[in-house]
Design a protein around this motif. Structure first.
Motif, short mmCIF file in Angstrom:
data_model
loop_
_atom_site.label_atom_id
_atom_site.label_comp_id
_atom_site.label_asym_id
_atom_site.label_seq_id
_atom_site.Cartn_x
_atom_site.Cartn_y
_atom_site.Cartn_z
N MET A 1 50.30 37.79 65.91
CA MET A 1 49.91 36.38 66.45
C MET A 1 50.88 35.01 66.04
SD MET A 1 45.97 34.69 66.85
CE MET A 1 45.34 36.16 67.51
N GLY A 2 51.34 34.32 67.12
CA GLY A 2 51.89 33.31 66.64
C GLY A 2 51.30 32.16 66.50
N SER A 3 51.81 30.81 66.35
CA SER A 3 51.01 29.76 65.95
C SER A 3 50.78 28.99 67.38
CB SER A 3 51.88 28.86 64.95
OG SER A 3 53.21 28.45 65.59
N ILE A 4 50.08 27.87 67.34
CA ILE A 4 49.76 27.39 68.82
C ILE A 4 51.26 26.69 68.94
CG2 ILE A 4 48.79 25.06 69.51
CD1 ILE A 4 46.36 25.72 67.78
N SER A 5 51.89 25.94 67.92
CA SER A 5 53.17 25.37 68.32
C SER A 5 54.27 26.44 68.96
CB SER A 5 53.76 24.85 66.98
OG SER A 5 54.90 24.16 67.18
N GLU A 6 54.22 27.53 68.29
CA GLU A 6 55.20 28.65 69.15
C GLU A 6 54.95 29.03 70.11
OE1 GLU A 6 54.74 31.67 66.09
OE2 GLU A 6 56.19 30.93 64.52
N ILE A 7 53.54 29.14 70.68
CA ILE A 7 53.17 29.61 71.92
C ILE A 7 53.38 28.62 73.08
CG2 ILE A 7 51.03 30.10 73.26
CD1 ILE A 7 49.95 31.22 70.51
N VAL A 8 52.95 27.25 72.62
CA VAL A 8 53.08 26.12 73.40
C VAL A 8 54.63 25.86 73.83
CG1 VAL A 8 53.18 23.55 73.58
CG2 VAL A 8 51.06 25.01 72.91
N GLN A 9 55.69 25.95 72.64
CA GLN A 9 56.96 25.76 72.81
C GLN A 9 57.54 26.87 73.82
OE1 GLN A 9 58.84 23.56 72.15
NE2 GLN A 9 57.32 22.37 70.85
N GLN A 10 57.11 28.10 73.34
CA GLN A 10 57.67 29.16 74.37
C GLN A 10 57.26 29.01 76.00
OE1 GLN A 10 56.44 33.32 73.17
NE2 GLN A 10 57.52 34.14 75.13
N ALA A 11 56.18 28.42 76.08
CA ALA A 11 55.47 28.24 77.57
C ALA A 11 56.37 26.80 78.10
CB ALA A 11 54.21 27.98 77.59
N LEU A 12 56.49 25.99 77.29
CA LEU A 12 57.51 24.80 77.82
C LEU A 12 58.88 25.42 78.21
CD1 LEU A 12 56.11 22.12 75.27
CD2 LEU A 12 55.34 22.39 77.86
N ARG A 13 59.38 26.14 77.38
CA ARG A 13 60.73 26.30 77.74
C ARG A 13 60.86 27.35 79.04
NH1 ARG A 13 60.76 27.74 72.06
NH2 ARG A 13 60.69 29.80 72.70
N GLN A 14 60.01 28.55 79.13
CA GLN A 14 59.80 29.17 80.02
C GLN A 14 59.12 28.54 81.48
OE1 GLN A 14 57.70 32.40 78.73
NE2 GLN A 14 59.58 33.53 77.54
N GLY A 15 58.57 27.46 81.15
CA GLY A 15 57.80 26.98 82.31
C GLY A 15 56.61 27.89 82.93
N TYR A 16 56.23 28.51 81.90
CA TYR A 16 55.17 29.88 82.31
C TYR A 16 54.23 30.04 81.30
CZ TYR A 16 53.67 33.80 85.16
OH TYR A 16 52.90 35.05 85.86
N LEU A 17 52.98 30.24 81.26
CA LEU A 17 52.04 30.46 80.45
C LEU A 17 51.27 31.85 80.49
CD1 LEU A 17 50.57 29.78 77.75
CD2 LEU A 17 48.95 28.49 79.24
N THR A 18 51.71 32.82 80.04
CA THR A 18 51.26 34.24 80.35
C THR A 18 49.67 34.26 79.94
OG1 THR A 18 51.65 34.99 78.21
CG2 THR A 18 53.66 35.08 79.93
N ILE A 19 49.25 35.21 80.63
CA ILE A 19 47.83 35.46 80.27
C ILE A 19 47.33 36.02 78.70
CG2 ILE A 19 45.58 37.10 80.60
CD1 ILE A 19 46.73 37.30 83.48
N GLU A 20 48.28 36.53 78.15
CA GLU A 20 48.29 36.98 76.82
C GLU A 20 48.54 35.89 75.84
OE1 GLU A 20 50.13 38.34 78.99
OE2 GLU A 20 49.49 40.33 79.20
N GLU B 1 47.73 32.59 76.66
CA GLU B 1 46.63 31.80 76.96
C GLU B 1 45.39 32.39 75.96
OE1 GLU B 1 44.12 29.89 80.66
OE2 GLU B 1 45.95 31.07 81.13
N GLN B 2 45.33 33.66 76.15
CA GLN B 2 44.43 34.16 75.09
C GLN B 2 44.51 34.07 73.87
OE1 GLN B 2 44.57 38.23 76.62
NE2 GLN B 2 43.11 38.00 78.14
N GLU B 3 45.61 34.04 73.22
CA GLU B 3 45.94 33.64 71.76
C GLU B 3 45.61 32.22 71.55
OE1 GLU B 3 49.73 34.85 69.85
OE2 GLU B 3 49.76 36.40 71.38
N LEU B 4 46.02 31.45 72.51
CA LEU B 4 45.68 30.00 72.41
C LEU B 4 44.08 29.95 72.15
CD1 LEU B 4 47.95 28.12 74.90
CD2 LEU B 4 48.18 28.11 72.38
N ARG B 5 43.40 30.59 73.03
CA ARG B 5 42.20 30.35 72.94
C ARG B 5 41.49 30.70 71.40
NH1 ARG B 5 41.79 32.79 78.31
NH2 ARG B 5 41.57 31.21 79.61
N ILE B 6 42.00 32.00 70.94
CA ILE B 6 41.60 32.28 69.76
C ILE B 6 41.94 31.33 68.57
CG2 ILE B 6 42.00 34.13 68.04
CD1 ILE B 6 42.35 35.88 70.36
N LEU B 7 43.12 30.83 68.70
CA LEU B 7 43.92 29.87 67.79
C LEU B 7 42.99 28.51 67.61
CD1 LEU B 7 47.60 30.70 67.86
CD2 LEU B 7 46.15 31.29 66.00
#
Length: 69
Positions: A1-20, A22-28
């Motif tokens: 599991m990554g950090s909130i910052s890592e997950i958000v940065q990836q979504a911003l780079r890709q322009g896409y937030l995967t379901i997985e 999003e679930q990690e973000l909820r947990i974190l």
């Protein structure tokens, strides 16, 4: 599991937030997290609202609703 910052940065780079991701973000976000993580998460939310980042879950929801008509 990554950090909130890592997950958000990836979504911003890709322009896409995967379901997985999003679930990690909820947990974190359910845990105590630094203020900086909350700020970057709020930035992601703004990017989603303004249409610069797409949510996979929302795409699937819209597609499912369209199939009903």
């Amino acid at each position: 599991m990554g950090s909130i910052s890592e997950i958000v940065q990836q979504a911003l780079r890709q322009g896409y937030l995967t379901i997985e991701a999003e679930q990690e973000l909820r947990i974190l976000l359910g845990q105590k997290c630094p203020c900086d993580d909350m700020k970057i998460f709020c930035h992601l939310q703004m990017e989603i609202m303004e249409g610069r980042v797409t949510q996979e879950a929302r795409e699937k929801l819209v597609y499912s609703a369209q199939k009903c008509f």
